[in-house]
Design a protein around this motif. Structure first.
Motif, PDB file in Angstrom:
ATOM      1  N   MET A   1      46.124  30.719  36.638  1.00  0.00           N
ATOM      2  CA  MET A   1      44.873  31.291  36.133  1.00  0.00           C
ATOM      3  C   MET A   1      44.907  32.785  36.331  1.00  0.00           C
ATOM      4  O   MET A   1      45.181  33.280  37.423  1.00  0.00           O
ATOM      5  N   ILE A   2      44.566  33.543  35.304  1.00  0.00           N
ATOM      6  CA  ILE A   2      44.613  35.004  35.389  1.00  0.00           C
ATOM      7  C   ILE A   2      43.270  35.523  35.894  1.00  0.00           C
ATOM      8  O   ILE A   2      42.220  35.150  35.387  1.00  0.00           O
ATOM      9  N   ARG A   3      43.312  36.387  36.899  1.00  0.00           N
ATOM     10  CA  ARG A   3      42.096  36.944  37.472  1.00  0.00           C
ATOM     11  C   ARG A   3      42.017  38.418  37.101  1.00  0.00           C
ATOM     12  O   ARG A   3      42.965  39.164  37.284  1.00  0.00           O
ATOM     13  N   TYR A   4      40.843  38.819  36.619  1.00  0.00           N
ATOM     14  CA  TYR A   4      40.693  40.199  36.174  1.00  0.00           C
ATOM     15  C   TYR A   4      39.613  40.969  36.930  1.00  0.00           C
ATOM     16  O   TYR A   4      39.636  42.173  36.999  1.00  0.00           O
ATOM     17  N   PRO A 208      53.085  47.700  29.959  1.00  0.00           N
ATOM     18  CA  PRO A 208      53.154  48.535  28.756  1.00  0.00           C
ATOM     19  C   PRO A 208      54.475  48.451  27.996  1.00  0.00           C
ATOM     20  O   PRO A 208      54.601  49.037  26.914  1.00  0.00           O
ATOM     21  N   HIS A 209      55.442  47.738  28.535  1.00  0.00           N
ATOM     22  CA  HIS A 209      56.699  47.538  27.817  1.00  0.00           C
ATOM     23  C   HIS A 209      56.496  46.517  26.696  1.00  0.00           C
ATOM     24  O   HIS A 209      55.695  45.596  26.817  1.00  0.00           O
ATOM     25  N   PRO A 216      42.739  39.211  27.195  1.00  0.00           N
ATOM     26  CA  PRO A 216      41.334  39.574  27.010  1.00  0.00           C
ATOM     27  C   PRO A 216      40.776  40.157  28.305  1.00  0.00           C
ATOM     28  O   PRO A 216      41.245  39.798  29.392  1.00  0.00           O
ATOM     29  N   PRO A 217      39.811  41.061  28.240  1.00  0.00           N
ATOM     30  CA  PRO A 217      39.160  41.554  27.023  1.00  0.00           C
ATOM     31  C   PRO A 217      39.855  42.749  26.390  1.00  0.00           C
ATOM     32  O   PRO A 217      39.378  43.296  25.405  1.00  0.00           O
ATOM     33  N   TRP A 218      40.996  43.151  26.941  1.00  0.00           N
ATOM     34  CA  TRP A 218      41.652  44.363  26.432  1.00  0.00           C
ATOM     35  C   TRP A 218      42.236  44.164  25.037  1.00  0.00           C
ATOM     36  O   TRP A 218      42.341  45.120  24.274  1.00  0.00           O
ATOM     37  N   ASN A 219      42.597  42.916  24.695  1.00  0.00           N
ATOM     38  CA  ASN A 219      43.141  42.706  23.347  1.00  0.00           C
ATOM     39  C   ASN A 219      42.070  42.895  22.279  1.00  0.00           C
ATOM     40  O   ASN A 219      42.375  43.290  21.154  1.00  0.00           O
ATOM     41  N   VAL A 231      48.061  49.360  28.481  1.00  0.00           N
ATOM     42  CA  VAL A 231      47.843  50.472  29.414  1.00  0.00           C
ATOM     43  C   VAL A 231      46.506  50.301  30.129  1.00  0.00           C
ATOM     44  O   VAL A 231      46.406  50.457  31.352  1.00  0.00           O
ATOM     45  N   ALA A 232      45.453  49.947  29.363  1.00  0.00           N
ATOM     46  CA  ALA A 232      44.134  49.765  29.964  1.00  0.00           C
ATOM     47  C   ALA A 232      44.128  48.602  30.949  1.00  0.00           C
ATOM     48  O   ALA A 232      43.508  48.670  32.019  1.00  0.00           O
ATOM     49  N   PHE A 233      44.797  47.504  30.598  1.00  0.00           N
ATOM     50  CA  PHE A 233      44.905  46.346  31.488  1.00  0.00           C
ATOM     51  C   PHE A 233      45.622  46.731  32.785  1.00  0.00           C
ATOM     52  O   PHE A 233      45.179  46.387  33.892  1.00  0.00           O
ATOM     53  N   THR A 234      46.708  47.462  32.659  1.00  0.00           N
ATOM     54  CA  THR A 234      47.461  47.887  33.845  1.00  0.00           C
ATOM     55  C   THR A 234      46.610  48.793  34.719  1.00  0.00           C
ATOM     56  O   THR A 234      46.619  48.674  35.957  1.00  0.00           O
ATOM     57  N   ASP A 235      45.868  49.699  34.104  1.00  0.00           N
ATOM     58  CA  ASP A 235      44.973  50.561  34.873  1.00  0.00           C
ATOM     59  C   ASP A 235      43.972  49.733  35.679  1.00  0.00           C
ATOM     60  O   ASP A 235      43.714  50.016  36.856  1.00  0.00           O
ATOM     61  N   ALA A 236      43.416  48.691  35.048  1.00  0.00           N
ATOM     62  CA  ALA A 236      42.447  47.849  35.752  1.00  0.00           C
ATOM     63  C   ALA A 236      43.081  47.169  36.959  1.00  0.00           C
ATOM     64  O   ALA A 236      42.462  47.065  38.029  1.00  0.00           O
TER      65      ALA A 236
END
Length: 610
Positions: A1-4, A208-209, A216-219, A231-236
């Motif tokens: 499960m992905i946690r954001y 970012p590669h 989601p929700p970055w997509n 990039v935004a996901f990695t920043d988070a």
């Protein structure tokens, strides 16, 4: 499960108050030296962060880190390719010194790494890796107590086009997503609770590669702009890691160094990704250094620095001396005072960078750069010179018009070539890769040959990558199409997968990875004769001949074509007498002929990670 989710700040502060003191007292509490968190993000352009002026992507967490530390406006990598770049950061040596110039070469044992230096100074050392490019076989694990390079067997797919066709996961790509890197990093930090030593933690983020596929929700926030979404996901997730330091009450005692290994061309100069050229799109990187009370806040340094300088700089900041300091190529910009005075006198060396992907993958000439604040020389069979003040996009070649400037920079480049020629070759090994690893590196665009580096006088006889890039990009587009077939084959939807592959072959005929996928799909369907025909084509193309000759023999044996199988085994053993698999297949044929009974060889493959 992905946690954001990042914990709300008020609750975070309450928990920090409750839990921080015992953690601070027990996590390196007996040492005056701070912890070190070294964050490397793969393939991140410097101009994709809002603290560097981007209006396309919001990166609030890295912006906050920059406001709490020193941001370097002009930092440059020595190689726009993952393993050479990170090896340079981990050794303080130019690529031609450590001799890791592609993503398949192992660092020789004789080199001392950043982790070994920190471990020798009493640090607990850990690393969490985002990509198999840095797996322990590459030998960067030396000096680490903990080196997490085991990757999940599958990744969730967020691409709406694939999900609409029922594809929700894809087999192992040899990488982990940013949320998993953050989870594992925080888990390891928690293992240091109660330890007397400070820690040195390398956290490597790969998202970012390519292939770009933000969750989601970055997509949806960055619909149609998947790289920016990554990039935004990695920043988070970096924000969640930094928040974890605060929750544990150790942020004031942790030196954070954030950098990218290289950028991404995004089709500038005809290059879609990275590794072939040394334009600023791929060699200029973001660099931030932060620690409350030790590093000034909100400073911006415009002086030119290099990623090769990070190792000695960190050692100075945390007071870690090490033997052999005079033998490395990096220079400490902390010792020069740049971290406390953005205008401190510092005479930076001209930046040297090199790109060898074209050479190792295709036999093209490498490209090299000498970069000063005003000028850049690109060393190639067709040399280039750019005025970076008036032409930051590197569009107008002034090499013929400015012979004096070109000559001065060429003299610096020749000095590097002499230093390379004087460097004693070390016994470097190209890592052995299996079928799955071959496919993973191919999918990442990282599979190169074991071609030896030629004499430095022979570069001009090779093809300039500028002249080959258009055809290469067409081939790369076809490889991306082939990659889209993989989840269909994994799920047994062979005809759908082969239709996608055929479209790729229409786009770029004689693409070996396309035929490898087709052959594998036929083998999984037990269509032995069809598979044999495709394996013969791969052997004719010279692609992974030893492995594919064995696969061909299996198809022929299962297809009851024992005479042809025996001939392939004979040819294979003549080329490689120690091939145990072929010897086993020869025994199977001998048994079949002696008993008159049919032999069926079980077919297994890691290619699709079934």
């Amino acid at each position: 499960m992905i946690r954001y989710a990042v914990m709300p700040r008020p609750l975070a502060l309450v928990l920090a108050f409750v839990f921080a003191l015992p953690f601070v007292l027990s996590c390196g509490g007996g040492s005056a030296r701070p912890h070190v968190l070294f964050i490397i993000v793969d393939t991140l352009r410097w101009d994709m962060l809002s603290c560097y002026g981007s209006r396309a992507v919001r990166t609030p967490n890295l912006d906050r880190l920059a406001m709490r530390g020193v941001r370097f406006e002009n930092a440059f990598t020595q190689a726009p390719f993952t393993l050479p770049s990170i090896t340079t950061m981990m050794t303080g040596l130019y690529p031609y010194k450590h001799q890791v110039r592609n993503n398949q070469t192992n660092l020789a044992d004789g080199f001392t790494t950043f982790a070994e230096i920190m471990k020798g100074a009493g640090y607990a050392t850990g690393a969490v890796l985002g990509s198999a490019v840095l797996e322990s076989d590459r030998n960067l694990a030396q000096g680490f107590d903990y080196y997490e390079d085991e990757y999940p067997g599958s990744l969730a797919v967020f691409d709406p086009q694939l999900r609409a066709r029922g594809i929700t996961t894809v087999g192992d790509r040899g990488q982990r997503r940013a949320n998993d890197v953050t989870d594992l990093a925080l888990e390891w930090i928690d293992t240091q609770k109660g330890a007397d030593a400070p820690f040195f933690l390398l956290a490597h983020y790969f998202d970012p590669h390519s292939q770009y596929d933000p969750p989601p929700p970055w997509n949806s926030r960055y619909a149609g702009r998947p790289y920016e979404g990554e990039v935004a996901f990695t920043d988070a997730e970096i924000g969640r890691l930094l928040a974890g330091l605060e929750l544990r009450g150790i942020e004031k005692n942790t030196l954070v160094v954030f950098v990218s290994d290289h950028g991404e061309a995004m089709n500038e100069h005809g290059e879609a990704e990275h590794g072939f050229f040394v334009y600023d799109a791929t060699i200029r990187v973001p660099l931030i250094v932060s620690q409350p009370g030790r590093v000034p806040e909100g400073e911006v340094v415009t002086t030119f620095v290099r990623t090769i300088d990070i190792l000695p700089t960190v050692c100075d900041l945390v007071d870690v001396p090490f033997d052999g300091r005079d033998e490395i190529d990096g220079r400490s910009f902390a010792a020069a005072g740049l971290l406390h005075d953005a205008h401190a006198p510092y005479d930076p060396e001209p930046i040297y960078s090199e790109a060898f992907l074209g050479y190792f993958a295709y036999g093209w000439a490498p490209t090299r750069a000498i970069r000063t604040p005003e000028w850049k020389l690109v060393g190639a069979p067709k040399p280039e010179l750019y005025n970076m003040n008036t032409d930051p996009g590197e569009l107008t070649n002034l090499y013929e018009r400015e012979p004096g400037v070109a000559g001065d920079l060429e003299a610096i480049l020749r000095a590097h070539l002499r230093a390379e020629a004087e460097t004693e070759p070390v016994e470097v090994e190209t890592g052995d890769i299996g079928e799955a690893q071959r496919e993973r590196l191919e999918a990442l665009g990282y599979l190169t040959s074991d071609r030896k580096t030629p004499d430095t006088n022979s570069w001009d006889d090779l093809v300039d990558p500028k002249d080959a890039m258009a055809a290469f990009q067409k081939r790369q587009e076809a490889k991306v199409m082939v990659g889209r077939s993989r989840p269909f084959i994994q799920q047994g939807r062979y005809e759908e997968g082969r239709r996608i592959i055929q479209a790729a072959l229409d786009h770029s005929p004689d693409l070996p990875i396309a035929y490898q996928y087709i052959a594998t799909s036929y083998m999984l369907e037990k269509r032995w004769d069809d598979a044999a025909e495709v394996f013969e084509r791969l052997i004719d193309l010279g692609w992974a001949v030893d492995a594919n000759r064995g696969e061909l023999a299996v198809a022929l044996i299962n297809g009851r074509r024992l005479g042809e199988a025996a001939e392939q085994i004979r040819l294979g053993l003549a080329e490689n007498p120690g091939d145990s698999r072929l010897a086993t297949l020869a025994d199977a044929i001998r048994t079949a002929r002696e008993t008159g009974k049919a032999v069926n060889i079980a077919y297994t493959t890691d290619l699709m990670n079934q």
